[in-house]
Design an enzyme around this catalytic site. Sequence first.
Site, PDB file in Angstrom:
ATOM      1  N   GLN A   1      26.763   1.231  49.087  1.00  0.00           N
ATOM      2  CA  GLN A   1      27.881   1.132  47.873  1.00  0.00           C
ATOM      3  C   GLN A   1      27.745   2.324  46.936  1.00  0.00           C
ATOM      4  O   GLN A   1      26.926   2.759  46.224  1.00  0.00           O
ATOM      5  CB  GLN A   1      27.689  -0.065  47.160  1.00  0.00           C
ATOM      6  CG  GLN A   1      28.700  -0.427  45.966  1.00  0.00           C
ATOM      7  CD  GLN A   1      28.345  -1.612  45.418  1.00  0.00           C
ATOM      8  OE1 GLN A   1      27.303  -1.826  45.132  1.00  0.00           O
ATOM      9  NE2 GLN A   1      29.303  -2.305  44.782  1.00  0.00           N
TER      10      GLN A   1
ATOM     11  N   GLU B   1      31.227  -9.752  44.634  1.00  0.00           N
ATOM     12  CA  GLU B   1      29.713  -9.298  44.351  1.00  0.00           C
ATOM     13  C   GLU B   1      29.187 -10.178  43.349  1.00  0.00           C
ATOM     14  O   GLU B   1      28.112 -10.427  43.290  1.00  0.00           O
ATOM     15  CB  GLU B   1      29.725  -7.674  43.766  1.00  0.00           C
ATOM     16  CG  GLU B   1      28.463  -7.271  43.516  1.00  0.00           C
ATOM     17  CD  GLU B   1      28.354  -5.890  43.237  1.00  0.00           C
ATOM     18  OE1 GLU B   1      29.387  -5.571  42.893  1.00  0.00           O
ATOM     19  OE2 GLU B   1      27.573  -5.157  43.421  1.00  0.00           O
TER      20      GLU B   1
ATOM     21  N   SER C   1      29.013   3.508  41.201  1.00  0.00           N
ATOM     22  CA  SER C   1      28.632   4.230  39.828  1.00  0.00           C
ATOM     23  C   SER C   1      28.751   5.774  39.938  1.00  0.00           C
ATOM     24  O   SER C   1      28.480   6.346  40.924  1.00  0.00           O
ATOM     25  CB  SER C   1      27.363   3.805  39.565  1.00  0.00           C
ATOM     26  OG  SER C   1      27.290   2.532  39.291  1.00  0.00           O
TER      27      SER C   1
ATOM     28  N   SER D   1      23.470   2.039  46.400  1.00  0.00           N
ATOM     29  CA  SER D   1      22.533   1.299  47.033  1.00  0.00           C
ATOM     30  C   SER D   1      22.592   1.654  48.588  1.00  0.00           C
ATOM     31  O   SER D   1      23.681   1.766  49.128  1.00  0.00           O
ATOM     32  CB  SER D   1      23.001  -0.087  46.661  1.00  0.00           C
ATOM     33  OG  SER D   1      23.174  -0.524  45.387  1.00  0.00           O
TER      34      SER D   1
ATOM     35  N   ASN E   1      25.439  -7.531  32.527  1.00  0.00           N
ATOM     36  CA  ASN E   1      25.664  -8.710  31.908  1.00  0.00           C
ATOM     37  C   ASN E   1      26.396  -8.674  30.442  1.00  0.00           C
ATOM     38  O   ASN E   1      27.140  -9.564  30.093  1.00  0.00           O
ATOM     39  CB  ASN E   1      24.200  -9.455  31.674  1.00  0.00           C
ATOM     40  CG  ASN E   1      24.036  -9.927  33.020  1.00  0.00           C
ATOM     41  OD1 ASN E   1      24.362  -9.588  33.955  1.00  0.00           O
ATOM     42  ND2 ASN E   1      22.878 -10.825  33.153  1.00  0.00           N
TER      43      ASN E   1
END
Length: 390
Positions: free
Chosen positions: A125, A244, A128, A160, A370
Amino acid sequence: MDLDFTAAEDAFRAEARDWLAAHIPASPLPSLETAEGFAAHRAWERTLSADRWSVVSWPARHGGRDASILQWLIFEEEYFAAGAPGRVSQNGINLLAPTLFEHGTPEQCGRILPAMASGEVIWAQAWSEPESGSDLASLRSTATRTADGWLLNGQKAWSSRAAFADRAFGLFRSDPDADRPHRGLTYLMFPLDADGVTVRPVGRLDGKPAFAELFLDDVFVPDADVIGEPGCGWQAAMSTAGNERGLTLRSPGRFTAAAERLTALWRAEAGPDDTTLRDRVADAVIRSRAYQLFTYANASRIAAGGSIGAESSLNKVFWSELDIGLHETALDLLGPRGELSDEAADAPAEGGWADGYIFSLAGPIYAGTNEIQRDIIAERLLGLPKGRRS
């Protein structure tokens, strides 16, 4: 919501349980964050795929079993309860594949999905970028149009699986003059061994290269590897992000199985008067069961034709904090021995609690921090005024 399973679902569970009991490796596989472990986990994907257990909810023509979402949840419960190996193909199966099903062409699905299901191609992935993490729309890597494709330039960070994977997917700015940051983006796939790609592994706290930086210098990508319409990558990316944060990345079976192991650990390690740790174990079990019921409610809604939407942010905040709490309690039960990683011969549970704790610390960060998820919950679900992003 009907919590009773049908006879067909019970039969599916029994078939999955029997297959896992017959095929799970006798010894734990090496960490998939090493070259040796990555190869071993890729081989495990081939074993799963040979009997169509790697992607149970996919259509049979792409290697799946046409299983319902409830059957997928059942399989996940059995998978984690059996202690089966971690899935090295998770980025592709859980993130890219749902995007292809929604936005890809038939040619892309036919070319990419079977190789993904079999473990032949493992995906990284590439979301970012430096100074562009949760604020995905601020990305600066570019895709420039050529006669028969695109040239990619820029840098991706914290990718990742990229240290050992075969291909990657990500967003690129294809129209620098677009009037808003989330417009003029294009969703592309590219090989990690292509000319112009440099992969620089990034070590975790334990030194294992769980992530990598990607440096892209005039990397050519054909039109066939654009997902959706050029310039409209944001819509496809939101499909990926919703999956996700929602059901697919962290199924409840992962946490109910961990709570069962934590309960067994408390019985083996704690003193009878240690009520503080006892209460933390009980809290972990309750929270894992609550997440299981919440997920089944969401699955029932999807099966009835509904969707999750912004409630996927509730999922993400809950499971990421539950994961940390489970592992912190286990490490407190084990004391200093809990710090032994999987290389130590006498590490409790083959170092699984220590490694799991390290991984859990990333949970509140990846898949959208979060803090961002709480903003979404406040604004879209509770109707509260905009705060830090206004």
